[in-house]
Design a protein around this motif. Structure first.
Motif, short mmCIF file in Angstrom:
data_model
loop_
_atom_site.label_atom_id
_atom_site.label_comp_id
_atom_site.label_asym_id
_atom_site.label_seq_id
_atom_site.Cartn_x
_atom_site.Cartn_y
_atom_site.Cartn_z
N VAL A 42 0.83 -1.21 0.00
CA VAL A 42 0.00 0.00 0.00
C VAL A 42 0.87 1.27 0.00
CG1 VAL A 42 -1.92 -1.19 1.13
CG2 VAL A 42 -0.36 0.16 2.53
N GLY A 43 2.15 1.10 0.35
CA GLY A 43 3.06 2.25 0.29
C GLY A 43 3.29 2.71 -1.14
N HIS A 44 3.44 1.75 -2.04
CA HIS A 44 3.69 2.08 -3.45
C HIS A 44 2.41 2.10 -4.27
CE1 HIS A 44 8.20 0.75 -3.20
NE2 HIS A 44 7.96 1.92 -2.62
N HIS A 45 1.40 1.37 -3.81
CA HIS A 45 0.12 1.32 -4.53
C HIS A 45 -1.03 1.53 -3.54
CE1 HIS A 45 2.43 -0.19 -7.91
NE2 HIS A 45 2.98 -1.06 -7.08
N PRO A 46 -1.17 2.76 -3.04
CA PRO A 46 -2.20 2.98 -2.02
C PRO A 46 -3.61 2.81 -2.57
CG PRO A 46 -0.98 5.02 -2.47
CD PRO A 46 -0.42 3.97 -3.38
N PRO A 47 -4.50 2.23 -1.77
CA PRO A 47 -5.89 2.21 -2.20
C PRO A 47 -6.43 3.64 -2.22
CG PRO A 47 -5.66 1.23 -0.01
CD PRO A 47 -4.30 1.63 -0.45
N PRO A 48 -7.46 3.91 -3.03
CA PRO A 48 -7.95 5.30 -3.11
C PRO A 48 -8.56 5.75 -1.80
CG PRO A 48 -9.43 3.79 -4.27
CD PRO A 48 -8.24 2.98 -3.86
N PHE A 49 -8.51 7.06 -1.53
CA PHE A 49 -9.25 7.58 -0.39
C PHE A 49 -10.73 7.33 -0.63
CE2 PHE A 49 -5.62 10.77 0.33
CZ PHE A 49 -5.03 9.96 1.28
N ILE A 50 -11.45 7.08 0.44
CA ILE A 50 -12.88 6.81 0.29
C ILE A 50 -13.61 8.10 -0.10
CG2 ILE A 50 -12.86 4.82 1.84
CD1 ILE A 50 -14.01 6.71 4.00
N SER A 51 -14.77 7.92 -0.75
CA SER A 51 -15.53 9.06 -1.26
C SER A 51 -16.93 9.08 -0.62
CB SER A 51 -15.70 8.90 -2.78
OG SER A 51 -16.44 7.71 -3.02
N ASP A 52 -17.69 10.11 -0.96
CA ASP A 52 -19.07 10.22 -0.51
C ASP A 52 -19.86 8.98 -0.94
OD1 ASP A 52 -21.64 10.99 0.08
OD2 ASP A 52 -21.61 12.84 -1.10
N ALA A 53 -19.73 8.63 -2.23
CA ALA A 53 -20.48 7.48 -2.76
C ALA A 53 -20.03 6.18 -2.08
CB ALA A 53 -20.27 7.38 -4.26
N TRP A 54 -18.72 6.06 -1.83
CA TRP A 54 -18.19 4.86 -1.17
C TRP A 54 -18.78 4.72 0.22
CZ3 TRP A 54 -15.95 3.32 3.27
CH2 TRP A 54 -15.33 2.07 3.28
N ALA A 55 -18.79 5.82 0.98
CA ALA A 55 -19.31 5.77 2.35
C ALA A 55 -20.80 5.43 2.34
CB ALA A 55 -19.08 7.11 3.06
N GLY A 56 -21.52 5.96 1.36
CA GLY A 56 -22.94 5.65 1.23
C GLY A 56 -23.15 4.16 1.00
N ALA A 57 -22.31 3.58 0.13
CA ALA A 57 -22.44 2.15 -0.18
C ALA A 57 -22.03 1.29 1.01
CB ALA A 57 -21.58 1.81 -1.40
N ALA A 58 -20.96 1.69 1.68
CA ALA A 58 -20.42 0.87 2.78
C ALA A 58 -21.40 0.78 3.94
CB ALA A 58 -19.08 1.43 3.25
N PHE A 59 -22.18 1.83 4.15
CA PHE A 59 -23.10 1.83 5.28
C PHE A 59 -24.55 1.59 4.86
CE2 PHE A 59 -19.30 3.79 6.98
CZ PHE A 59 -19.16 3.08 8.17
N ALA A 60 -24.77 1.30 3.57
CA ALA A 60 -26.13 0.98 3.11
C ALA A 60 -26.50 -0.40 3.64
CB ALA A 60 -26.17 0.98 1.59
N GLN A 61 -27.78 -0.66 3.79
CA GLN A 61 -28.19 -1.98 4.29
C GLN A 61 -28.74 -2.79 3.12
OE1 GLN A 61 -28.29 -3.12 7.81
NE2 GLN A 61 -26.73 -1.55 7.97
N ALA A 62 -30.05 -2.72 2.91
CA ALA A 62 -30.70 -3.57 1.89
C ALA A 62 -30.18 -3.29 0.49
CB ALA A 62 -32.20 -3.36 1.96
#
Ligand SMILES: Cc1cc2nc3c(=O)[nH]c(=O)nc-3n(C[C@H](O)[C@H](O)[C@H](O)COP(=O)(O)O)c2cc1C
Length: 201
Positions: A42-62
């Protein structure tokens, strides 16, 4: 043994955490013929910073089965599954500005996932990662135990504990920017500690 090896230094040949973590993997390989290593740089190939849409998806339920949300979480799912699938975790963590590197924090934001690595219950958050041990190898330029702020070890203990990883060993190479002599001394001491840990793993 399935080992998940995370390197988080932006540096390459001069990186002390990379040198120490790769030495540990070599020692472990000598002992465990069936060692399987998943290496995430992850030092040389960091994952992207999370976004508004990502946070919405990660905490969505159904709606989580929504294809667009699945797409947004695809990389995070993969990174979190690597944590769930390993027996042991090796994290090589440079100290940056009193804490972990930004790339390691970006990785953490992807693997600390509701209903995957922890869940929220009426009693509060409950970890979902079980039976793993972790080794964290750090390097610190000016820091020597007790002489400055350390938001690295306490933070990593807290966040790994939050998802259920509580069997954590830290090996620190400290004061590595003080002088060539101090750096070599710190590396030698940390390497000897890592060799002993590899014998027990
Ligand atoms: C951006 C940056 C911030 C740093 N902040 C600290 C710090 O707060 N405390 C410290 O002791 N060393 C600090 N250092 C020095 C590193 O911890 C040291 O160089 C260490 O060896 C980094 O790990 P690496 O060799 O694997 O890259 C910093 C280095 C960089 C590049």
């Amino acid at each position: 043994m399935k080992l998940l090896h995370i390197d988080a230094s932006p540096r390459t040949v001069r990186s002390i955490t990379r040198r120490l973590s790769s030495g540990f993997v070599k020692s472990l390989r000598l002992k465990n013929g069936d060692l399987r290593v998943v290496h995430r740089d992850v030092g040389h190939h960091p994952p992207p910073f999370i976004s508004d849409a990502w946070a919405g998806a990660a905490f969505a339920q159904a709606e989580r089965n929504d294809p667009a949300m699945k797409g947004l979480l695809h990389q995070s799912d993969e990174l979190a599954q690597e944590v769930l699938n390993c027996d042991a975790l090796l994290i090589a963590s440079p100290m940056h500005n009193f804490t972990i590197s930004a790339s390691l924090k970006a990785w953490i934001d992807h693997i600390v996932r509701a209903d995957l690595t922890f869940k929220i219950t009426e009693q509060g958050p409950v970890p979902l990662v079980h039976g793993k041990k972790a080794l964290v190898v750090t390097s610190r330029g000016g820091y020597v135990a007790g002489t400055a702020y350390d938001f690295q070890e306490p933070y990593l203990r807290t966040i790994l504990g939050f998802i259920g990883i509580t069997d954590i060993t830290f090996v620190h190479a400290e004061g590595v920017n003080s002088s060539d002599e101090e750096r070599e001394k710190a590396i030698t001491t940390a390497s000897a500690q890592l060799l002993e840990i590899a014998k027990k793993w």
